[in-house]
Motif scaffolding. Structure first.
Motif, mmCIF file in Angstrom:
data_model
loop_
_atom_site.group_PDB
_atom_site.id
_atom_site.type_symbol
_atom_site.label_atom_id
_atom_site.label_comp_id
_atom_site.label_asym_id
_atom_site.label_seq_id
_atom_site.Cartn_x
_atom_site.Cartn_y
_atom_site.Cartn_z
ATOM 1 N N ASN A 1 0.822 -1.211 0.000
ATOM 2 C CA ASN A 1 0.000 0.000 0.000
ATOM 3 C C ASN A 1 0.855 1.260 0.000
ATOM 4 O O ASN A 1 0.530 2.240 -0.676
ATOM 5 C CB ASN A 1 -0.972 -0.003 1.173
ATOM 6 C CG ASN A 1 -2.120 -0.956 0.949
ATOM 7 O OD1 ASN A 1 -2.518 -1.220 -0.181
ATOM 8 N ND2 ASN A 1 -2.650 -1.508 2.028
ATOM 9 N N ARG A 2 1.959 1.264 0.745
ATOM 10 C CA ARG A 2 2.859 2.435 0.734
ATOM 11 C C ARG A 2 3.462 2.633 -0.649
ATOM 12 O O ARG A 2 3.613 3.761 -1.122
ATOM 13 C CB ARG A 2 3.964 2.278 1.775
ATOM 14 C CG ARG A 2 3.496 2.553 3.165
ATOM 15 C CD ARG A 2 4.657 2.639 4.125
ATOM 16 N NE ARG A 2 4.154 2.634 5.486
ATOM 17 C CZ ARG A 2 4.817 2.198 6.512
ATOM 18 N NH1 ARG A 2 6.047 1.745 6.371
ATOM 19 N NH2 ARG A 2 4.292 2.234 7.716
ATOM 20 N N TYR A 3 3.817 1.530 -1.286
ATOM 21 C CA TYR A 3 4.380 1.596 -2.633
ATOM 22 C C TYR A 3 3.358 2.197 -3.609
ATOM 23 O O TYR A 3 3.670 3.113 -4.364
ATOM 24 C CB TYR A 3 4.806 0.189 -3.069
ATOM 25 C CG TYR A 3 5.270 0.097 -4.492
ATOM 26 C CD1 TYR A 3 6.506 0.611 -4.880
ATOM 27 C CD2 TYR A 3 4.487 -0.519 -5.462
ATOM 28 C CE1 TYR A 3 6.935 0.521 -6.189
ATOM 29 C CE2 TYR A 3 4.905 -0.615 -6.773
ATOM 30 C CZ TYR A 3 6.133 -0.093 -7.134
ATOM 31 O OH TYR A 3 6.554 -0.175 -8.422
ATOM 32 N N ILE A 4 2.143 1.694 -3.581
ATOM 33 C CA ILE A 4 1.087 2.202 -4.459
ATOM 34 C C ILE A 4 0.806 3.674 -4.157
ATOM 35 O O ILE A 4 0.615 4.484 -5.073
ATOM 36 C CB ILE A 4 -0.201 1.355 -4.328
ATOM 37 C CG1 ILE A 4 0.049 -0.082 -4.780
ATOM 38 C CG2 ILE A 4 -1.373 1.990 -5.079
ATOM 39 C CD1 ILE A 4 0.465 -0.242 -6.219
ATOM 40 N N ASP A 5 0.814 4.047 -2.874
ATOM 41 C CA ASP A 5 0.556 5.437 -2.489
ATOM 42 C C ASP A 5 1.561 6.402 -3.119
ATOM 43 O O ASP A 5 1.227 7.563 -3.391
ATOM 44 C CB ASP A 5 0.577 5.600 -0.971
ATOM 45 C CG ASP A 5 -0.681 5.068 -0.302
ATOM 46 O OD1 ASP A 5 -1.647 4.717 -1.026
ATOM 47 O OD2 ASP A 5 -0.685 4.984 0.942
ATOM 48 N N LEU A 6 2.803 5.948 -3.354
ATOM 49 C CA LEU A 6 3.799 6.808 -4.001
ATOM 50 C C LEU A 6 3.346 7.223 -5.393
ATOM 51 O O LEU A 6 3.746 8.275 -5.893
ATOM 52 C CB LEU A 6 5.156 6.102 -4.086
ATOM 53 C CG LEU A 6 5.895 5.914 -2.772
ATOM 54 C CD1 LEU A 6 7.133 5.059 -2.990
ATOM 55 C CD2 LEU A 6 6.279 7.260 -2.171
ATOM 56 N N TYR A 7 2.501 6.426 -6.010
ATOM 57 C CA TYR A 7 2.044 6.703 -7.367
ATOM 58 C C TYR A 7 0.677 7.367 -7.430
ATOM 59 O O TYR A 7 0.391 8.091 -8.393
ATOM 60 C CB TYR A 7 2.013 5.409 -8.194
ATOM 61 C CG TYR A 7 3.405 4.900 -8.465
ATOM 62 C CD1 TYR A 7 4.144 5.378 -9.541
ATOM 63 C CD2 TYR A 7 3.990 3.963 -7.622
ATOM 64 C CE1 TYR A 7 5.428 4.935 -9.777
ATOM 65 C CE2 TYR A 7 5.279 3.519 -7.853
ATOM 66 C CZ TYR A 7 5.994 4.010 -8.929
ATOM 67 O OH TYR A 7 7.268 3.579 -9.143
ATOM 68 N N ILE A 8 -0.166 7.126 -6.442
ATOM 69 C CA ILE A 8 -1.531 7.648 -6.543
ATOM 70 C C ILE A 8 -1.819 8.825 -5.620
ATOM 71 O O ILE A 8 -2.826 9.507 -5.805
ATOM 72 C CB ILE A 8 -2.590 6.538 -6.333
ATOM 73 C CG1 ILE A 8 -2.525 5.965 -4.917
ATOM 74 C CG2 ILE A 8 -2.465 5.457 -7.384
ATOM 75 C CD1 ILE A 8 -3.649 4.993 -4.583
ATOM 76 N N LYS A 9 -0.953 9.065 -4.656
ATOM 77 C CA LYS A 9 -1.171 10.182 -3.729
ATOM 78 C C LYS A 9 -0.083 11.228 -3.916
ATOM 79 O O LYS A 9 1.084 10.898 -4.162
ATOM 80 C CB LYS A 9 -1.174 9.696 -2.276
ATOM 81 C CG LYS A 9 -2.367 8.813 -1.960
ATOM 82 C CD LYS A 9 -2.376 8.409 -0.512
ATOM 83 C CE LYS A 9 -3.610 7.549 -0.237
ATOM 84 N NZ LYS A 9 -3.598 7.037 1.120
ATOM 85 N N SER A 10 -0.474 12.457 -3.735
ATOM 86 C CA SER A 10 0.507 13.545 -3.816
ATOM 87 C C SER A 10 1.375 13.530 -2.557
ATOM 88 O O SER A 10 1.021 12.923 -1.540
ATOM 89 C CB SER A 10 -0.219 14.889 -3.934
ATOM 90 O OG SER A 10 -0.873 15.202 -2.706
#
Length: 186
Positions: free
Chosen positions: A137-146
């Protein structure tokens, strides 16, 4: 003390099981600020319950640059998990950011128990899945969250983080520069 929800895998593991295991079978060890709990390139010796203090997980880039990839707080757990259980060399160093008291249990002891204790094996499997979920989830957040969204979530989860960790370490965990972090704080 309840661990910070910065590490969301605590929502999905049996924290009481791990805490009791470490406290009952482990030894209370003191770590000074800057002391290593685990060292990159070596097999980590312990899993632990953090009675007091905070630690950071650090990787070193080929050019020698240090990157902070995670934090741990009092009331939580610290380990190079699950790699230490399988006697694999650590890809991170785990460093005390403040003086720490940690109930440590040797990883080889847990590894040995795992072979004969179905309950322990189940808890380790569930903990591994929960840790993977948090990391993914942290990895994905790098791409989808500012960066601002990631910063806001971090502050919401641990309001006093700037009193524990350096600006540089926090920026590293957020995968931004310290200058960018300073701008977000304003």
């Amino acid at each position: 003390m309840k661990p910070s929800n910065f590490n969301t895998y605590y929502d999905d593991i049996d924290s009481d099981f791990w805490r009791n295991l470490c406290v009952e079978k482990g030894i209370l060890r003191q770590y000074d600020k800057g002391e290593l709990f685990a060292e990159e390139g070596r097999i980590a010796k312990y899993l632990g319950y953090i009675q007091s203090g905070s630690l950071k997980y650090v990787v070193n880039l080929p050019d020698g640059t240090e990157r902070v990839v995670g934090f741990e707080f009092a009331g939580g757990f610290v380990a190079d998990f699950p790699f230490s259980l399988y006697e694999k060399k650590s890809r991170v160093s785990i460093v005390a950011v403040t003086p720490c008291e940690i109930y440590c249990i040797p990883a080889h002891e847990i590894s040995g128990l795992m072979k004969s204790d179905e309950e322990l094996y189940r808890v380790i499997a569930e903990s591994s899945i929960a840790l993977f979920d948090t990391t993914y989830n942290r990895y994905i957040d790098l791409y989808i969250k500012s960066a601002k969204e990631r910063y806001d979530e971090l502050i919401e989860k641990h309001k006093d983080i700037f009193s524990i960790f350096s600006l540089k370490d926090i920026a590293s965990v957020l995968n931004i520069t310290p200058t960018h972090l300073s701008r977000l704080r304003k």
